[in-house]
Scaffold this active site. Sequence first.
Site, mmCIF file in Angstrom:
data_model
loop_
_atom_site.group_PDB
_atom_site.id
_atom_site.type_symbol
_atom_site.label_atom_id
_atom_site.label_comp_id
_atom_site.label_asym_id
_atom_site.label_seq_id
_atom_site.Cartn_x
_atom_site.Cartn_y
_atom_site.Cartn_z
ATOM 1 N N HIS A 276 -2.090 3.161 1.338
ATOM 2 C CA HIS A 276 -3.361 2.556 0.916
ATOM 3 C C HIS A 276 -3.146 1.661 -0.311
ATOM 4 O O HIS A 276 -3.526 0.486 -0.311
ATOM 5 C CB HIS A 276 -4.351 3.689 0.592
ATOM 6 C CG HIS A 276 -5.721 3.225 0.204
ATOM 7 N ND1 HIS A 276 -6.753 3.158 1.104
ATOM 8 C CD2 HIS A 276 -6.230 2.819 -0.989
ATOM 9 C CE1 HIS A 276 -7.843 2.724 0.487
ATOM 10 N NE2 HIS A 276 -7.556 2.514 -0.790
ATOM 11 N N GLU A 277 -2.512 2.201 -1.319
ATOM 12 C CA GLU A 277 -2.285 1.414 -2.542
ATOM 13 C C GLU A 277 -1.349 0.238 -2.272
ATOM 14 O O GLU A 277 -1.470 -0.815 -2.887
ATOM 15 C CB GLU A 277 -1.742 2.301 -3.669
ATOM 16 C CG GLU A 277 -2.643 3.475 -4.074
ATOM 17 C CD GLU A 277 -4.083 3.102 -4.410
ATOM 18 O OE1 GLU A 277 -4.315 1.982 -4.916
ATOM 19 O OE2 GLU A 277 -4.989 3.938 -4.150
ATOM 20 N N HIS A 280 -3.453 -2.614 -1.221
ATOM 21 C CA HIS A 280 -4.051 -3.270 -2.393
ATOM 22 C C HIS A 280 -2.992 -4.110 -3.117
ATOM 23 O O HIS A 280 -3.254 -5.233 -3.543
ATOM 24 C CB HIS A 280 -4.574 -2.218 -3.390
ATOM 25 C CG HIS A 280 -5.880 -1.574 -3.015
ATOM 26 N ND1 HIS A 280 -6.997 -2.307 -2.701
ATOM 27 C CD2 HIS A 280 -6.252 -0.266 -2.927
ATOM 28 C CE1 HIS A 280 -8.016 -1.468 -2.440
ATOM 29 N NE2 HIS A 280 -7.581 -0.231 -2.559
#
Lengths: 509, 509
Positions: A276-277, A280
């Site tokens: 997920h990160e 980003h």
Amino acid sequence: MSSSAATSLPAVYSSLTKQMSTPILLSQSSALLHWDSMVTMPQTDAHHKARGKQQAALAGVIHSQKTDPEIGVLIDQIKTLLDAGESGLSPRELANYRLMEKQYTETSRIPQDLSEKRAALESEAYMSWTKARDAKDYGLFRETLGKCFSTAGEIAGLRQPGADRYAAMLDEFEPGMSPERIDEIFGTVQAELQPLIKRVLEAERQVDASCLEGEGKFPLAGQKELCDMIVEWCGFEGRQDVSVHPFTTSFSSSDVRITSRFTDSEFYQGLAGTVHETGHGLYEAALGKEPEAVNSALSMGVHESQSLFWERHVGLSRGFWKRWGGEARSRLEGLEGVADEDIYRAVNKVKRSFIRVEADELTYPLHVILRYEIERDIVGGKMDVADLPRVWKERMRELLGVEVEDDANGCLQDVHWSGLAIGYFPTYCLGAIMAAQLAHYMRLELDVDALVEGGESGPIREWLREKVWRHGSGEGSMDELLERAVGERLNERYYLDYLREKYEDIYGL
Amino acid sequence: MSSSAATSLPAVYSSLTKQMSTPILLSQSSALLHWDSMVTMPQTDAHHKARGKQQAALAGVIHSQKTDPEIGVLIDQIKTLLDAGESGLSPRELANYRLMEKQYTETSRIPQDLSEKRAALESEAYMSWTKARDAKDYGLFRETLGKCFSTAGEIAGLRQPGADRYAAMLDEFEPGMSPERIDEIFGTVQAELQPLIKRVLEAERQVDASCLEGEGKFPLAGQKELCDMIVEWCGFEGRQDVSVHPFTTSFSSSDVRITSRFTDSEFYQGLAGTVHETGHGLYEAALGKEPEAVNSALSMGVHESQSLFWERHVGLSRGFWKRWGGEARSRLEGLEGVADEDIYRAVNKVKRSFIRVEADELTYPLHVILRYEIERDIVGGKMDVADLPRVWKERMRELLGVEVEDDANGCLQDVHWSGLAIGYFPTYCLGAIMAAQLAHYMRLELDVDALVEGGESGPIREWLREKVWRHGSGEGSMDELLERAVGERLNERYYLDYLREKYEDIYGL
């Protein structure tokens, strides 16, 4: 000084950009102070207290730099020159100017003392929230939460006088998105997902996720090594560290850092957070390098679409586990003898739960909808913060069919409102919808499953760069970005179809 | 606002202190940006370029905060009130006021553009210096070095108009110390050490330091573990990291961090650096917590006295190796079978060398004296920067009897001048003298050798806290501090006696 040189449009624009680079650079410094406090700083009260003072000093200077009257003078000059028909700025420069103008106008409407009051309240509310959560007692937080809502409302009202209060709050995180549009989208999402969740939970063929749990069965070193390989495969090149709450930060697009957390008694939450990160991080790293307003991410929802694209449409896909199942098994005792397909099913298991951040992909939107409705109603005066625990419990029962036992597992679980981030929650679901829409269009051009299974991430990354990252900064709305990228505005259809097809397949419906 | 409340001495003092806390807090933030760039930031040009912009923005804001005319107004009010005989400030508050007044007055004399020019020059000079050093070609740095000296001179002249230029530079690092006094002290040091060094180098009984070298014989993990134990024993509680150049930094006395560097082919430089930085760190951690001028270290020489006390009077002592020799042997293959006494002798070996930071305790002061004479003569117009390599070689021959082969091993070895730190070098030797003086007086009260050998550091630390750290901040000179601590001003006698006795013992003279 030649007066014509000083007042030509490009010259004034250049002065303005230079002047506004200072608060951006100071904000990058502030981001480092935050990263350090989460990653490298020893975790004692004395350290946090000292860091809090440093952050407050920086915040004060950033506010006064952002509202320096000299900026207003330069903006007025540009306005006059543009009105007089002067040209000489590229479309990108014009977009940058409009962003600076909007930021200056809105920030200047916030008096310095309100800005300081906000900073002090955030710090007070964070402590009050953690204390209340630890004590499982909403009563300890109620009054402060009331102040958070009223102060955030006061600021939003000043920023956009005349606008609907909640719409102004939303605009800070998701420009161009109205509460009415969200009502419509979330209405459809809830209407379609509730029966699907019911079918899934009542299906005969249930999913066994027991392979993901077991005391000491998932050594941290093995998880870390696996995550490093996967992050590298995704193409993210920044630092990776460990912190209590995973997050991504950027001190410039050259220096983007992500964090993860791991526990040796559970597999997948650590990996999910890392991927997920990484999503980003890839987006942040693709933004322009100069400290200009136009080089910031377009919106929180667009940001979330990138993290969720990698987490869900890559990391939760069957192809991903065909590629990485063996690597995981060879490093993690708990997965020994578990087939790729069974890991795939386990990480996608659907269940009713209390905690948003641990929720599966299918029930997650309902957690978001609950928060959206509550914050919208409190801001709109239809609900009192005193009623929060009661309303939370009722809506959890209606939406997800779970009985919330205490406030810690209920209305005290999220940090957002204590940070005055009101109007933020809906962006999580909007991002999920956008991610599915992008995945749909990507599949029309690329065999995504074959690429992921074959260990090839380059074409996926290049597609995102071309369609999203390249346009994904500065000015505009999520809708405008999607129009440019895939030819239509945000559309929840792809998201709902994706979820239905995927979970009907997994649960044999 | 009650006018009497607003103009009472304590009220105005309090406003001034609050106002001046902002640049202190911003400087702490700047220190974190620096620490991160040395310790955690990926080392690429793009990262350093982005960080440079952030640092420049912060430096600009710090300068304008330090010179905010509002500060001048508050200082004038306090002056008026003090002249009118108003009381109400404690001696500590008065000292804090005088420090703020001095800082404001001197900083306000530097125009913003000169301050920015200085920042840009530092960055340019650092790059130019590394390039010249790598190419071993002083010619590549000469012109820039000239600018460093002239800009530093211009700033010193503005800061203290009318003062001797070099004295003003020195005052920035060692308040109250005059060049005349340094000439006198360094003259005695040189006169006594040169013959002692000669006797040592010609002694029959030479020291074998071969146990400290050997490819791969000193595993990094073992060195790190040993250093961790020793740092903990010294009582330092902050973070320890690895960086290319060891340094200490403080983001407040609650958050002091040190760094070290290690190589697996040599033992002792890594430990020496660690113990040295520990000394700096202990001092910083003992300063007051509030962001006030009075809570900063008194001078660079006093700072160095603390690092050198621990490095030399503890780490280079016989008792230290009786305590830690076994721990070192059990972790480091290269030391197997080497007796405590032989490690003690090896780490104290005296030799002629080119590089200051690697020099032994006995020849080190001559390296400092060389730099002091050169910078004093360049600033005083008695020497041209163009002659630096020639003068350096001549003086190295005269002072240390070594033939400098190239500029990298000669006049390009130190970073200081490229950072406009002119007037800094003498503080290294003044610190060494002060450390020996403190050690002398400490021995009158404590059996230091027995404590070190017995692994007890508490009484040593408490002595330093009581005599030095407690008075070692804010206002005053090294001499004044020593008068309070041991009853006499800086006196090189103890230093020279210490060196003579120690090296006559080791070399059997």
